[in-house]
Write a protein that holds these residues in place. Structure first.
Motif, short mmCIF file in Angstrom:
data_model
loop_
_atom_site.label_atom_id
_atom_site.label_comp_id
_atom_site.label_asym_id
_atom_site.label_seq_id
_atom_site.Cartn_x
_atom_site.Cartn_y
_atom_site.Cartn_z
N SER A 32 0.86 -1.17 0.00
CA SER A 32 0.00 0.00 0.00
C SER A 32 0.90 1.23 0.00
O SER A 32 1.80 1.35 0.84
CB SER A 32 -0.90 0.00 1.24
N TYR A 33 0.70 2.11 -0.95
CA TYR A 33 1.54 3.29 -1.08
C TYR A 33 1.51 4.12 0.20
O TYR A 33 0.46 4.30 0.82
CB TYR A 33 1.07 4.14 -2.26
N SER A 34 2.66 4.63 0.59
CA SER A 34 2.74 5.47 1.78
C SER A 34 3.70 6.62 1.53
O SER A 34 4.60 6.53 0.69
CB SER A 34 3.20 4.66 3.00
N ASP A 35 3.50 7.71 2.26
CA ASP A 35 4.37 8.89 2.16
C ASP A 35 4.26 9.65 3.47
O ASP A 35 3.22 10.26 3.76
CB ASP A 35 3.95 9.77 0.99
N ASN A 53 10.93 11.21 -5.14
CA ASN A 53 11.41 10.77 -3.83
C ASN A 53 11.10 9.29 -3.59
O ASN A 53 11.93 8.54 -3.06
CB ASN A 53 10.78 11.62 -2.73
N ASN A 54 9.87 8.89 -3.98
CA ASN A 54 9.48 7.49 -3.78
C ASN A 54 10.34 6.57 -4.64
O ASN A 54 10.77 5.50 -4.18
CB ASN A 54 8.00 7.31 -4.11
N TRP A 55 10.60 6.96 -5.87
CA TRP A 55 11.43 6.15 -6.75
C TRP A 55 12.85 6.02 -6.21
O TRP A 55 13.41 4.92 -6.16
CB TRP A 55 11.44 6.76 -8.15
N ASN A 56 13.42 7.13 -5.82
CA ASN A 56 14.80 7.10 -5.31
C ASN A 56 14.92 6.22 -4.06
O ASN A 56 15.93 5.56 -3.85
CB ASN A 56 15.29 8.51 -5.01
N LYS A 57 13.87 6.22 -3.27
CA LYS A 57 13.88 5.44 -2.03
C LYS A 57 13.71 3.95 -2.30
O LYS A 57 14.26 3.10 -1.57
CB LYS A 57 12.75 5.94 -1.12
N ASN A 58 12.97 3.60 -3.36
CA ASN A 58 12.57 2.20 -3.54
C ASN A 58 12.97 1.60 -4.87
O ASN A 58 12.56 0.47 -5.19
CB ASN A 58 11.03 2.10 -3.42
N LYS A 59 13.78 2.27 -5.69
CA LYS A 59 14.01 1.82 -7.06
C LYS A 59 14.63 0.43 -7.14
O LYS A 59 14.31 -0.36 -8.05
CB LYS A 59 14.84 2.83 -7.83
N ASP A 60 15.53 0.10 -6.22
CA ASP A 60 16.13 -1.24 -6.26
C ASP A 60 15.07 -2.32 -6.02
O ASP A 60 15.09 -3.38 -6.65
CB ASP A 60 17.25 -1.35 -5.22
N TYR A 61 14.17 -2.04 -5.10
CA TYR A 61 13.07 -2.95 -4.81
C TYR A 61 12.16 -3.07 -6.03
O TYR A 61 11.82 -4.18 -6.47
CB TYR A 61 12.29 -2.45 -3.60
N LEU A 76 -0.59 6.85 -9.12
CA LEU A 76 0.49 6.01 -8.60
C LEU A 76 1.47 5.62 -9.71
O LEU A 76 2.67 5.41 -9.46
CB LEU A 76 -0.08 4.75 -7.96
N SER A 77 0.96 5.55 -10.93
CA SER A 77 1.82 5.15 -12.05
C SER A 77 2.89 6.18 -12.34
O SER A 77 3.89 5.87 -13.01
CB SER A 77 0.97 4.92 -13.30
N ARG A 78 2.71 7.41 -11.86
CA ARG A 78 3.69 8.45 -12.12
C ARG A 78 5.08 8.08 -11.59
O ARG A 78 6.09 8.45 -12.18
CB ARG A 78 3.23 9.76 -11.47
N ILE A 79 5.11 7.37 -10.49
CA ILE A 79 6.39 6.93 -9.91
C ILE A 79 7.22 6.21 -10.97
O ILE A 79 8.44 6.40 -11.06
CB ILE A 79 6.15 5.98 -8.71
N PHE A 80 6.56 5.43 -11.81
CA PHE A 80 7.25 4.58 -12.77
C PHE A 80 7.36 5.22 -14.15
O PHE A 80 8.38 5.07 -14.83
CB PHE A 80 6.54 3.22 -12.83
N LEU A 81 6.32 5.96 -14.56
CA LEU A 81 6.37 6.63 -15.85
C LEU A 81 7.41 7.74 -15.85
O LEU A 81 8.23 7.85 -16.78
CB LEU A 81 5.00 7.23 -16.18
#
Length: 341
Positions: A32-35, A53-61, A76-81
């Motif tokens: 579940s997305y959190s911030d 910020n979310n991408w940088n924090k979780n990109k390896d995952y 939510l797709s913006r993190i990836f697009l």
């Protein structure tokens, strides 16, 4: 084995994809997305900075998965697009592709031009698929927002998985012969549906319930729809729950009329309301015309509750539910590129 991540806010979406993963034999993780930097409903408003910020924090995952699926709210797709995720991304739109939570969104200028441009460019990304969970999501983007996302949609299956295993049954005397009216706007704020139904001599409970299994313990549901689609509709189909709703003609009466002076607030429909395409909603579409029990008036509701062959209708729901599941599984197999079970 295919490794898939599902990111969402919605328990119903979580349940649906968990069931899917078992049927199609792929490994699924859900988050579940959190911030921690935002409060309340503002969490739905994914700005450029929040996505980065979310991408940088979780990109390896994130990069450890073969496929990522976003559901419920498409931002939510913006993190990836925005951050050029290279693997397969599936955007399952469940509540308008540009859903924004107000008043926070207006304060921060969301959705912004960059977000619209990212969605507009999806058709040029071979690794990204964008699908509605009801045809209206595609209609809204293509015809109202003039932003071409194609016409692919996959509706929820609605089967009940482990997410709903633990629930507390609502204690109601003679529950199996009692109809339920939920806590929703049109049933309570637009009008006092409980009092109206009781005046017809129908035993009714009005209030919250604890998930689909609790709902299935009632005789049926009486409801005035408020949205193009509800995941609960599909769960009700698979649990063979009887749904009594106004016909499209009677629904338009509610939209335009102060019902018997009882109207406390205006009719609500998940925006935007477009009466000319109400047939795109799950409540009034061709696919499920034999699922719902439509009533054209209060007298018609009373007649149908008293004269419906309940066992026969439940058998019909089972057949339609099975066909619907097979069709949606085929659609998911195609988009996930799963060639065999």
């Amino acid at each position: 084995m295919l490794k898939v991540l599902h990111i969402s806010f919605h328990t119903g979406c979580q349940n649906d994809l968990e069931y899917l993963s078992k049927k199609l034999n792929f490994k699924l993780e859900f988050i579940s997305y959190s911030d921690d930097t935002v409060k309340g409903g503002d969490i739905y408003n994914i700005t450029h900075e929040r996505a980065l910020n979310n991408w940088n924090k979780n990109k390896d995952y994130y990069n450890s998965f073969d496929i990522i699926i976003t559901s419920d709210t498409a931002p939510l797709s913006r993190i990836f697009l925005q951050n050029n995720f290279k693997k397969k991304l599936i955007i399952w739109i469940c509540n308008r592709f540009d859903y924004a939570h107000q008043p926070d969104a207006k304060k921060i200028g969301f959705p912004d031009k960059e977000y619209y441009d990212l969605i507009k460019n999806v058709k040029n990304r071979k690794n990204v698929s964008i699908i509605g969970y009801t045809p209206f999501e595609n209609y809204y983007a293509n015809n109202i927002k003039k932003l071409d996302i194609g016409n692919e949609f996959i509706k929820p299956i609605g089967q009940i998985g482990n997410v709903y295993n633990t629930y507390t049954s609502t204690i109601v005397e003679n529950k199996e012969n009692t109809f339920i009216i939920g806590p929703y706007h049109n049933d309570n704020r637009m009008m006092d549906l409980k009092s109206k139904v009781k005046s017809l001599g129908i035993k009714v409970f009005n209030g919250r319930y604890n998930g689909p299994k609790d709902l299935s313990e009632f005789a049926g549901v009486i409801h005035i729809p408020y949205a193009w689609s509800n995941l609960a509709f599909f769960e009700a189909l698979q649990l063979e729950i009887l749904l009594f709703i106004p016909s499209i003609k009677f629904l338009k009466f509610f939209i335009h009329t102060n019902i018997d002076g009882l109207k406390k607030d205006s009719f609500f429909w998940s925006p935007p309301l477009r009466e000319e395409v109400l047939h795109l909603s799950e409540w009034y579409c061709e696919d499920f015309k034999d699922v719902l029990i439509y009533f054209d008036s209060w007298d018609d509701l009373k007649y149908k509750i008293n004269n419906l062959d309940y066992k026969a209708h439940k058998k019909k729901l089972r057949i339609i539910g099975d066909i619907h599941e097979r069709n949606m599984l085929d659609k998911w197999k195609n988009i996930l590129n799963i060639t065999q079970l």
